[in-house]
Enzyme design. Structure first.
Site, mmCIF file in Angstrom:
data_model
loop_
_atom_site.group_PDB
_atom_site.id
_atom_site.type_symbol
_atom_site.label_atom_id
_atom_site.label_comp_id
_atom_site.label_asym_id
_atom_site.label_seq_id
_atom_site.Cartn_x
_atom_site.Cartn_y
_atom_site.Cartn_z
ATOM 1 N N PHE A 1 0.912 -1.042 0.265
ATOM 2 C CA PHE A 1 0.233 0.238 0.095
ATOM 3 C C PHE A 1 1.097 1.381 0.114
ATOM 4 C CE2 PHE A 1 -0.260 2.367 3.346
ATOM 5 C CZ PHE A 1 0.567 1.715 4.457
ATOM 6 N N LYS A 2 2.025 1.247 0.419
ATOM 7 C CA LYS A 2 3.272 2.630 0.215
ATOM 8 C C LYS A 2 3.209 3.119 -1.003
ATOM 9 C CE LYS A 2 5.082 1.163 4.590
ATOM 10 N NZ LYS A 2 4.693 0.149 5.150
ATOM 11 N N ASP A 3 3.293 2.141 -2.100
ATOM 12 C CA ASP A 3 2.714 3.069 -3.305
ATOM 13 C C ASP A 3 2.201 3.870 -3.644
ATOM 14 O OD1 ASP A 3 5.092 0.954 -4.062
ATOM 15 O OD2 ASP A 3 4.128 -0.505 -4.773
ATOM 16 N N LEU B 1 3.112 7.071 -1.827
ATOM 17 C CA LEU B 1 5.131 7.661 -2.817
ATOM 18 C C LEU B 1 4.865 7.733 -4.166
ATOM 19 C CD1 LEU B 1 6.677 5.186 -0.012
ATOM 20 C CD2 LEU B 1 7.048 7.662 -0.034
#
Ligand SMILES: *Cc1c(COP(=O)(O)O)cnc(C)c1O
Length: 466
Positions: A108-110, A113
């Site tokens: 999920f950090k994509d 970011l």
């Protein structure tokens, strides 16, 4: 134009561009919007990119205009594997999975970011500056940052990971990215050693200034902001009538679930926000007792949630404490020095009115991976399993008055093949774009746990920018 205030009340109020570059406030606090904008109308016909543009634009006004935002958002999500960017998968009556794993590193950090990397590069370009982003990773954050910043002209990226202590998939996701501005360093030491090196680098004033050090860790407001979008699009998908929705969120540093709180306070109809923790349950214990008590981190099957103190929780404390920066600063100081602190009762009551907490240990995680496969025909990763289990408890406790619960899926099961194999007897396959991960060339330098060596390396990287 929205300005940003520090949770500790002693740093200057800044615009979005400065907050983006600063990360942490100069008083040690976290920047929060002084004003929470009203949610733009997000109709069922809007694409994810259109919704993101409408939701993000007011937060960045004064730094980026709406057309800039639209361009960056379009570019950020072009590479996601699903046309909906963050699709919703129905699991059961009133139970849904919000799939946040369609980005380049399968986590999920994509989602945040990919956008924040573009905003950072654009703002640096405008200011005619460059920075060296440095970070320590136990696996996931490093690859998401590398994918987000690879090839950006105003940013060098130095990511430290502990030698031989990250999984092969995680290491290869970092070391096979072929871009001249990406520098992987494997440190002979532990993850904590890597983190201490990064802290020491930031504490070295002259190094920090000469190299232009920056961080894109989860305390950066821009990451929380970018995550607000999928709460809105998910709610719209499962409740086209605009009725209330609850969310269950696998939680570590509290950045993801905090974005849900902001969505709610912008005007989204959110019923409950469920904070799902693994055995590192500082927040669950807070919801039960009103006390924050630090305990040692115990490694679990969901490593991205193995944390001692959830840094973004400070933002919620600031809001619950009616934005009293002095009081927040005092509370955090006491927590750091004593390892425990009682949160004033009015604050904890305010928080309890909106959040629930639940925990799940490793045996529970394995059992839930199996149960989700059997009951919903859905293989989930060990982080997501924690939240699926928590969502079941919400529905089981009679919260099921027809309010749908959306579980946020934070990683693709193929990122954690060992745990998944232990639960269901086979290893999930990597999506096609990562199929050649094991044949690509790796680029990584091994380094002793030594600040002087790191400083040398940072200076040579920083000067190469020209
Ligand atoms: C980072 C991460 C989390 C925790 O998210 P926070 O915003 O830190 O609460 C959960 N699951 C996965 C897979 C992650 O990478």
């Amino acid at each position: 134009m929205i300005t940003y205030r520090s949770t500790r009340g002693r740093a200057p109020e800044l615009g979005f561009g400065d907050v983006l570059l600063a990360g942490l406030a100069s008083d040690g606090g976290l920047y929060c919007p002084a004003e929470i904008p009203k949610l733009a109308t997000v109709s069922a016909e809007m694409t994810y990119v259109e919704a993101a543009t409408a939701i993000v634009a007011p937060y960045v006004a004064g730094t980026f205009d709406r057309d800039d935002v639209a361009d960056m958002v379009t570019d950020a999500y072009r590479g996601f594997r699903h046309p909906d960017v963050c699709p919703v998968i129905p699991l059961d009556r009133n139970l849904h999975l919000l799939d946040l794993t369609q980005g380049p590193t399968l986590a999920f950090k994509d989602v945040a970011l990919q956008l924040v990397g573009r905003m950072l590069d654009a703002e640096l370009e405008r200011r005619g500056r460059g920075v060296t982003v440095i970070g320590a990773t136990s696996g996931d954050t490093g690859s998401a940052a590398i994918e987000a910043l690879a090839g950006k002209s105003n940013v060098e990226v130095v990511i430290l990971h502990p030698l031989d202590r990250v999984s092969e998939v995680q290491r290869r996701q970092m070391t096979t990215v072929d871009a001249a501005n990406i520098h992987n360093v494997a440190v002979r030491g532990t993850f904590d050693d890597c983190q201490d090196l990064v802290k020491a680098a930031f504490a070295d004033e002259s190094l920090r200034r000469d190299v232009g050090l920056a961080a894109v860790n989860s305390i950066n407001w821009a990451r929380v902001m970018a995550q607000i979008v999928y709460y809105v699009t998910a709610a719209r998908t499962v409740r086209p009538d605009g009725g209330p929705v609850s969310f269950a969120v696998p939680t570590g540093n509290f950045g993801n679930v905090l974005a849900g709180w902001y969505a709610k306070h912008m005007g989204l109809a959110v019923d409950r926000l469920m904070v799902a923790s693994n055995r590192n349950d500082v927040l669950t214990r807070f919801f039960e007792t009103g006390k924050l008590v630090i305990e040692g981190v115990v490694p679990s099957l969901s490593p991205s949630m193995d944390i001692q103190v959830s840094s973004n929780f400070e933002r919620l404390l600031w809001e619950a404490g009616e934005r009293d920066g002095e009081a927040v600063a005092e509370l955090i100081t006491r927590l750091r020095s004593d390892g425990r602190v009682e949160v004033p009762e009015p604050w904890s009551k305010t928080i309890a009115a909106e959040f629930d907490g639940a925990r799940l240990d490793d045996d529970g995680i394995l059992a839930e991976i199996t149960a989700s496969r059997d009951e919903f025909d859905q293989v989930v990763d060990p982080h997501t399993a924690v939240a699926v289990h928590a969502a079941r408890s919400m529905i089981g406790e009679g919260v099921d008055d027809g309010t749908p619960v959306v579980v946020l899926s934070t990683a693709h099961p193929a990122k954690f093949p060992d745990a998944v194999e232990q639960a269901i007897g086979h290893r999930p396959r990597l999506p096609p774009h990562l199929a050649e991960l094991f044949t690509r060339t790796e680029r990584c330098e091994v380094m002793d746990d030594d600040l002087n060596r790191l400083a040398e390396r940072l200076r040579s990287v920083g000067s190469g920018r020209g």
